[in-house]
Design a protein around this motif. Structure first.
Motif, PDB file in Angstrom:
ATOM      1  N   ASP A 109     -74.050  -5.950  -3.662  1.00  8.18           N
ATOM      2  CA  ASP A 109     -74.197  -6.586  -4.960  1.00  8.18           C
ATOM      3  C   ASP A 109     -72.995  -7.502  -5.208  1.00  8.18           C
ATOM      4  N   LYS A 110     -72.944  -8.126  -6.369  1.00  6.32           N
ATOM      5  CA  LYS A 110     -71.880  -9.094  -6.652  1.00  6.32           C
ATOM      6  C   LYS A 110     -70.501  -8.444  -6.772  1.00  6.32           C
ATOM      7  N   TYR A 111     -70.448  -7.114  -6.873  1.00  9.95           N
ATOM      8  CA  TYR A 111     -69.181  -6.394  -6.951  1.00  9.95           C
ATOM      9  C   TYR A 111     -68.731  -5.859  -5.585  1.00  9.95           C
ATOM     10  N   GLY A 112     -69.477  -6.174  -4.530  1.00 11.64           N
ATOM     11  CA  GLY A 112     -69.113  -5.732  -3.192  1.00 11.64           C
ATOM     12  C   GLY A 112     -69.575  -4.325  -2.856  1.00 11.64           C
ATOM     13  N   ARG A 113     -70.377  -3.714  -3.727  1.00 13.22           N
ATOM     14  CA  ARG A 113     -70.901  -2.376  -3.437  1.00 13.22           C
ATOM     15  C   ARG A 113     -72.087  -2.504  -2.483  1.00 13.22           C
ATOM     16  N   LYS A 114     -72.184  -1.593  -1.519  1.00 12.30           N
ATOM     17  CA  LYS A 114     -73.320  -1.569  -0.614  1.00 12.30           C
ATOM     18  C   LYS A 114     -74.547  -1.099  -1.399  1.00 12.30           C
ATOM     19  N   LEU A 115     -75.638  -1.831  -1.304  1.00 12.13           N
ATOM     20  CA  LEU A 115     -76.883  -1.464  -1.978  1.00 12.13           C
ATOM     21  C   LEU A 115     -77.724  -0.637  -1.024  1.00 12.13           C
ATOM     22  N   ARG A 116     -77.980   0.617  -1.394  1.00  9.62           N
ATOM     23  CA  ARG A 116     -78.709   1.531  -0.524  1.00  9.62           C
ATOM     24  C   ARG A 116     -79.676   2.388  -1.326  1.00  9.62           C
ATOM     25  N   THR A 117     -80.809   2.703  -0.703  1.00 11.07           N
ATOM     26  CA  THR A 117     -81.704   3.722  -1.220  1.00 11.07           C
ATOM     27  C   THR A 117     -81.279   5.020  -0.552  1.00 11.07           C
ATOM     28  N   VAL A 118     -81.120   6.063  -1.356  1.00  8.23           N
ATOM     29  CA  VAL A 118     -80.690   7.366  -0.859  1.00  8.23           C
ATOM     30  C   VAL A 118     -81.915   8.270  -0.835  1.00  8.23           C
ATOM     31  N   SER A 119     -82.207   8.856   0.332  1.00  8.49           N
ATOM     32  CA  SER A 119     -83.412   9.678   0.485  1.00  8.49           C
ATOM     33  C   SER A 119     -83.106  10.996   1.169  1.00  8.49           C
ATOM     34  N   ARG A 120     -83.952  11.947   0.898  1.00  8.51           N
ATOM     35  CA  ARG A 120     -83.944  13.226   1.609  1.00  8.51           C
ATOM     36  C   ARG A 120     -85.404  13.558   1.886  1.00  8.51           C
ATOM     37  N   ALA A 121     -85.708  13.825   3.149  1.00  8.49           N
ATOM     38  CA  ALA A 121     -87.080  14.142   3.567  1.00  8.49           C
ATOM     39  C   ALA A 121     -88.060  13.064   3.110  1.00  8.49           C
ATOM     40  N   GLY A 122     -87.615  11.801   3.151  1.00  9.99           N
ATOM     41  CA  GLY A 122     -88.476  10.685   2.796  1.00  9.99           C
ATOM     42  C   GLY A 122     -88.648  10.455   1.312  1.00  9.99           C
TER      43      GLY A 122
END
Length: 149
Positions: A109-122
């Motif tokens: 994002d514009k703040y340098g944070r990694k954009l990720r979806t966090v999942s467990r067992a899909g």
């Protein structure tokens, strides 16, 4: 974006074609795990900042598919209370077992944070927070958590 015969492809920042499959993890590949704590003033390793932001392995991660109430600063007491609940719940969810991180079309994002979806067992941990009323689906814009503001 380019659709190739081998599947979805896109250009990275360097102009190279990369496969989204290289970033996306399928259910059953939950291999990430570490003890998380709440972030302090100087502690920025494997800790939770708020309901949608945490540090993992030295990188600041913004959960890409949700938005939670702000804590820095909250605009009202109700937002602070719900924001603290989201933060606590994310800590519990991250500590509940192995998980996976998947990048989408934007790496940061514009703040340098990694954009990720966090999942467990899909299943998206963001969806858990949404179902529990502690987050909203991210639609690209911040929405108010306080009434009348």
């Amino acid at each position: 974006m380019v659709i190739g015969a081998a599947g979805w492809l896109y250009l990275d920042r360097s102009g190279h074609l990369d496969s989204i499959a290289a970033f996306a993890k399928t259910p059953g590949q939950d291999t990430l795990s570490t003890p998380f704590v709440l972030c302090g003033d100087s502690h920025r390793t494997n800790c939770v900042v708020d309901g949608d932001t945490f540090w993992f392995g030295g990188e600041k991660i913004r959960i890409a598919d949700i938005d939670t109430p702000e804590l820095s600063p909250p605009r009202c007491e109700a937002e602070r209370i719900k924001g603290e609940a989201a933060k606590s719940r994310l800590l519990t969810l991250l500590n509940a077992g192995k998980f996976s991180l998947a990048a989408g079309f934007r790496d940061e994002d514009k703040y340098g944070r990694k954009l990720r979806t966090v999942s467990r067992a899909g299943n998206s941990l963001g969806d858990v927070l949404i179902k529990e009323g502690l987050a909203r689906s991210w639609d690209g814009a911040r929405h108010r958590w306080c009434q009348g503001l």
